[in-house]
Design a protein around this motif. Structure first.
Motif, PDB file in Angstrom:
ATOM      1  N   HIS A 150       0.838  -1.195   0.000  1.00 20.01           N
ATOM      2  CA  HIS A 150       0.000   0.000   0.000  1.00 20.01           C
ATOM      3  C   HIS A 150       0.878   1.251   0.000  1.00 20.01           C
ATOM      4  CE1 HIS A 150      -2.735  -3.121   1.511  1.00 20.01           C
ATOM      5  NE2 HIS A 150      -3.705  -2.366   1.028  1.00 20.01           N
ATOM      6  N   HIS A 151       0.322   2.328  -0.520  1.00 18.17           N
ATOM      7  CA  HIS A 151       1.034   3.598  -0.610  1.00 18.17           C
ATOM      8  C   HIS A 151       1.001   4.297   0.760  1.00 18.17           C
ATOM      9  CE1 HIS A 151       1.306   7.902  -2.389  1.00 18.17           C
ATOM     10  NE2 HIS A 151       2.502   7.411  -2.218  1.00 18.17           N
ATOM     11  N   PHE A 152       1.861   3.836   1.641  1.00 21.87           N
ATOM     12  CA  PHE A 152       1.939   4.371   2.992  1.00 21.87           C
ATOM     13  C   PHE A 152       3.111   5.338   3.179  1.00 21.87           C
ATOM     14  CE2 PHE A 152      -0.207   0.291   4.715  1.00 21.87           C
ATOM     15  CZ  PHE A 152      -1.462   0.881   4.615  1.00 21.87           C
ATOM     16  N   GLY A 153       3.968   5.488   2.162  1.00 22.18           N
ATOM     17  CA  GLY A 153       5.187   6.268   2.345  1.00 22.18           C
ATOM     18  C   GLY A 153       5.296   7.437   1.382  1.00 22.18           C
ATOM     19  N   TYR A 154       6.171   8.368   1.733  1.00 22.01           N
ATOM     20  CA  TYR A 154       6.446   9.530   0.883  1.00 22.01           C
ATOM     21  C   TYR A 154       7.388   9.135  -0.252  1.00 22.01           C
ATOM     22  CZ  TYR A 154       4.252  12.519   4.363  1.00 22.01           C
ATOM     23  OH  TYR A 154       3.344  13.112   5.207  1.00 22.01           O
ATOM     24  N   GLY A 155       7.343   9.916  -1.320  1.00 20.11           N
ATOM     25  CA  GLY A 155       8.215   9.648  -2.448  1.00 20.11           C
ATOM     26  C   GLY A 155       7.750  10.395  -3.677  1.00 20.11           C
ATOM     27  N   PRO A 156       8.189   9.971  -4.855  1.00 16.29           N
ATOM     28  CA  PRO A 156       7.880  10.698  -6.092  1.00 16.29           C
ATOM     29  C   PRO A 156       6.406  10.667  -6.484  1.00 16.29           C
ATOM     30  CG  PRO A 156       8.969   8.622  -6.588  1.00 16.29           C
ATOM     31  CD  PRO A 156       9.060   8.807  -5.105  1.00 16.29           C
ATOM     32  N   LEU A 157       5.605   9.795  -5.859  1.00 17.85           N
ATOM     33  CA  LEU A 157       4.181   9.722  -6.194  1.00 17.85           C
ATOM     34  C   LEU A 157       3.343  10.699  -5.379  1.00 17.85           C
ATOM     35  CD1 LEU A 157       3.733   5.842  -6.477  1.00 17.85           C
ATOM     36  CD2 LEU A 157       4.405   7.479  -8.242  1.00 17.85           C
ATOM     37  N   GLY A 158       3.980  11.421  -4.463  1.00 16.20           N
ATOM     38  CA  GLY A 158       3.242  12.369  -3.633  1.00 16.20           C
ATOM     39  C   GLY A 158       3.047  11.861  -2.225  1.00 16.20           C
ATOM     40  N   ALA A 159       2.244  12.582  -1.453  1.00 17.15           N
ATOM     41  CA  ALA A 159       1.980  12.217  -0.057  1.00 17.15           C
ATOM     42  C   ALA A 159       1.257  10.877   0.008  1.00 17.15           C
ATOM     43  CB  ALA A 159       1.153  13.300   0.616  1.00 17.15           C
ATOM     44  N   PRO A 160       1.451  10.103   1.076  1.00 20.58           N
ATOM     45  CA  PRO A 160       0.819   8.789   1.189  1.00 20.58           C
ATOM     46  C   PRO A 160      -0.704   8.865   1.080  1.00 20.58           C
ATOM     47  CG  PRO A 160       2.468   9.092   2.909  1.00 20.58           C
ATOM     48  CD  PRO A 160       2.321  10.412   2.229  1.00 20.58           C
ATOM     49  N   THR A 161      -1.264   7.925   0.326  1.00 26.60           N
ATOM     50  CA  THR A 161      -2.717   7.868   0.158  1.00 26.60           C
ATOM     51  C   THR A 161      -3.327   6.656   0.848  1.00 26.60           C
ATOM     52  OG1 THR A 161      -2.510   6.575  -1.881  1.00 26.60           O
ATOM     53  CG2 THR A 161      -2.515   8.982  -2.103  1.00 26.60           C
ATOM     54  N   GLY A 162      -2.523   5.656   1.141  1.00 27.68           N
ATOM     55  CA  GLY A 162      -3.036   4.427   1.724  1.00 27.68           C
ATOM     56  C   GLY A 162      -3.634   3.469   0.717  1.00 27.68           C
ATOM     57  N   TYR A 163      -3.649   3.851  -0.556  1.00 24.53           N
ATOM     58  CA  TYR A 163      -4.247   2.987  -1.568  1.00 24.53           C
ATOM     59  C   TYR A 163      -3.322   1.826  -1.921  1.00 24.53           C
ATOM     60  CZ  TYR A 163      -7.545   6.833  -2.364  1.00 24.53           C
ATOM     61  OH  TYR A 163      -8.498   7.818  -2.217  1.00 24.53           O
ATOM     62  N   LYS A 164      -3.944   0.770  -2.423  1.00 26.57           N
ATOM     63  CA  LYS A 164      -3.228  -0.425  -2.844  1.00 26.57           C
ATOM     64  C   LYS A 164      -2.291  -0.102  -4.006  1.00 26.57           C
ATOM     65  CE  LYS A 164      -2.824  -5.045  -3.601  1.00 26.57           C
ATOM     66  NZ  LYS A 164      -1.936  -5.023  -4.755  1.00 26.57           N
ATOM     67  N   LEU A 165      -1.099  -0.718  -3.979  1.00 29.71           N
ATOM     68  CA  LEU A 165      -0.152  -0.597  -5.070  1.00 29.71           C
ATOM     69  C   LEU A 165       0.411  -1.971  -5.417  1.00 29.71           C
ATOM     70  CD1 LEU A 165       2.126   2.554  -4.485  1.00 29.71           C
ATOM     71  CD2 LEU A 165       0.622   2.099  -6.434  1.00 29.71           C
ATOM     72  N   SER A 166       0.535  -2.229  -6.705  1.00 32.73           N
ATOM     73  CA  SER A 166       1.164  -3.456  -7.179  1.00 32.73           C
ATOM     74  C   SER A 166       2.161  -3.085  -8.265  1.00 32.73           C
ATOM     75  CB  SER A 166       0.119  -4.434  -7.726  1.00 32.73           C
ATOM     76  OG  SER A 166       0.729  -5.630  -8.151  1.00 32.73           O
ATOM     77  N   VAL A 167       3.379  -3.578  -8.149  1.00 29.53           N
ATOM     78  CA  VAL A 167       4.442  -3.243  -9.090  1.00 29.53           C
ATOM     79  C   VAL A 167       4.931  -4.521  -9.757  1.00 29.53           C
ATOM     80  CG1 VAL A 167       6.706  -2.165  -9.382  1.00 29.53           C
ATOM     81  CG2 VAL A 167       5.147  -1.331  -7.600  1.00 29.53           C
TER      82      VAL A 167
END
Length: 380
Positions: free
Chosen positions: A325-342
């Motif tokens: 999940h998008h729990f951290g800061y980085g190039p995608l912006g502030a954390p959203t908590g949404y699911k991420l799959s890479v």
């Protein structure tokens, strides 16, 4: 030079025994100019049952047919080089049939008419009885001169890295994984990534696509810590198994200090956005950078294969996924908590038990699209 040579002298007909092939005779890409990779008068050095006469081994096949389709514009060869129901998994979606492959190829060629895909490496495994698996890394370069999916032409040049992994039997690709660094291309063309990702997400949302949420990615089993040992069942060699153990320690056990032990002091790292970095400290920072975006992620190897390298040591291709999940800061912006799959592919060069080169390809644009799509779902 046309690569559609029909006068190549061939060995006798293939037999059913796949063990007598000498893999050392199969072409390797790195030290050869293009004309040596698609030779005009080279005898067939590997049994290629069911393959077109012009292909002398599996590396020649994947480099030559890619050139014929993309550079010589013989897009119709997809009919003889893909099955009708070939499935292609890409970072931005899945194609389920051959006609979609053809439409996508034509559209890309029109938008970037002087694009050229330069083969960098082909790592492979298999034979003409059980089928071949190839991991083909290219540098695509060209100029954005026509209207298309990226909008008004910018006139700018670009270079981006792609890995296509193919399962092949009797001249036809029947399954493919395409990992393209789309974000690198956007940035170089001066296209604003968030707006572009939003448009893709809105189109997906209109079609009813959703980001599938999983509450457990199996990195932690209940209240237990990560598994002590890696699952190396997909490995074919001791070096492949060792690599899987290293990566399990780094990504799943979060023992990032392991990087200093397994990378050569003069290692090179070639990453997304065409970053070129040197040394274990840079590798450590970039590895932690990815995990920091999704700190609950699980690293899952999907496929591994390797070849003995003419440059010394071995080269290994690893296809993998990260789920979290998008729990951290980085190039995608502030954390959203949404699911991420890479989905990613990494090529490693290992000499004397140390990683001396790493080429890692994943797409930050696809991650951004997932976040935009999840936000649209949440707002409906």
């Amino acid at each position: 030079m046309s690569s559609q040579n029909k006068s190549v002298s061939m060995a006798g007909p293939a037999t059913a025994d796949p063990q007598s092939d000498d893999s050392r005779a199969v072409l390797q890409v790195e030290r050869r100019d293009f004309t040596q990779l698609v030779p005009e008068n080279r005898p067939r050095v590997q049994r290629m049952r069911g393959f077109d006469e012009c292909y002398t081994d599996i590396v020649d096949y994947i480099v030559r047919c890619t050139h014929r389709i993309w550079d010589e514009r013989d897009v119709g060869l997809i009919y003889t080089h893909y099955t009708h129901n070939c499935v292609a998994y890409t970072t931005l979606g899945t194609m389920y049939d051959r006609e979609t492959h053809i439409r996508d190829t034509i559209q890309r060629l029109v938008e970037m008419p002087d694009r050229r895909g330069m083969a960098q490496q082909v790592i492979w495994r298999g034979n003409d009885v059980d089928g071949f698996y190839t991991s083909h890394m290219t540098h695509g370069m060209g100029r954005h001169t026509e209207f298309g999916a990226m909008g008004k032409p910018t006139g700018r040049t670009f270079v981006t890295r792609t890995v296509a992994e193919c399962m092949i039997l009797e001249n036809k690709i029947y399954k493919e994984w395409i990992v393209r660094d789309n974000m690198a291309q956007l940035v170089q063309l001066g296209i604003e990534p968030h707006a572009y990702a939003q448009a893709i997400a809105q189109a997906k949302f209109a079609r009813g696509e959703e980001v599938f949420e999983l509450s457990e990615n199996r990195r932690l089993l209940g209240q237990y810590p990560p598994e002590a040992e890696a699952d190396v069942s997909i490995a074919h060699t001791d070096t492949e198994a060792q690599l899987l153990r290293w990566l399990h320690h780094i990504y799943n056990k979060r023992l990032f200090g392991k990087i200093r032990e397994i990378y050569a002091s003069n290692c090179q790292w070639h990453g997304p956005l065409m970053r070129e970095l040197l040394g274990p400290a840079a590798v450590l920072q970039q590895t932690m950078r990815l995990v920091a975006l999704m700190p609950d992620c699980a690293f899952v190897p999907q496929h591994v294969c390797s070849v003995v390298s003419e440059e010394g040591g071995e080269k290994i291709a690893l296809r993998w996924t990260l789920d979290g999940h998008h729990f951290g800061y980085g190039p995608l912006g502030a954390p959203t908590g949404y699911k991420l799959s890479v989905m990613g592919v990494t090529h490693f060069h290992i000499i004397d038990g140390k990683i001396v080169d790493e080429w890692v390809v994943y797409d930050e644009l696809s991650m951004l699209v997932q976040l935009k799509l999840a936000a649209l779902q949440a707002a409906k």
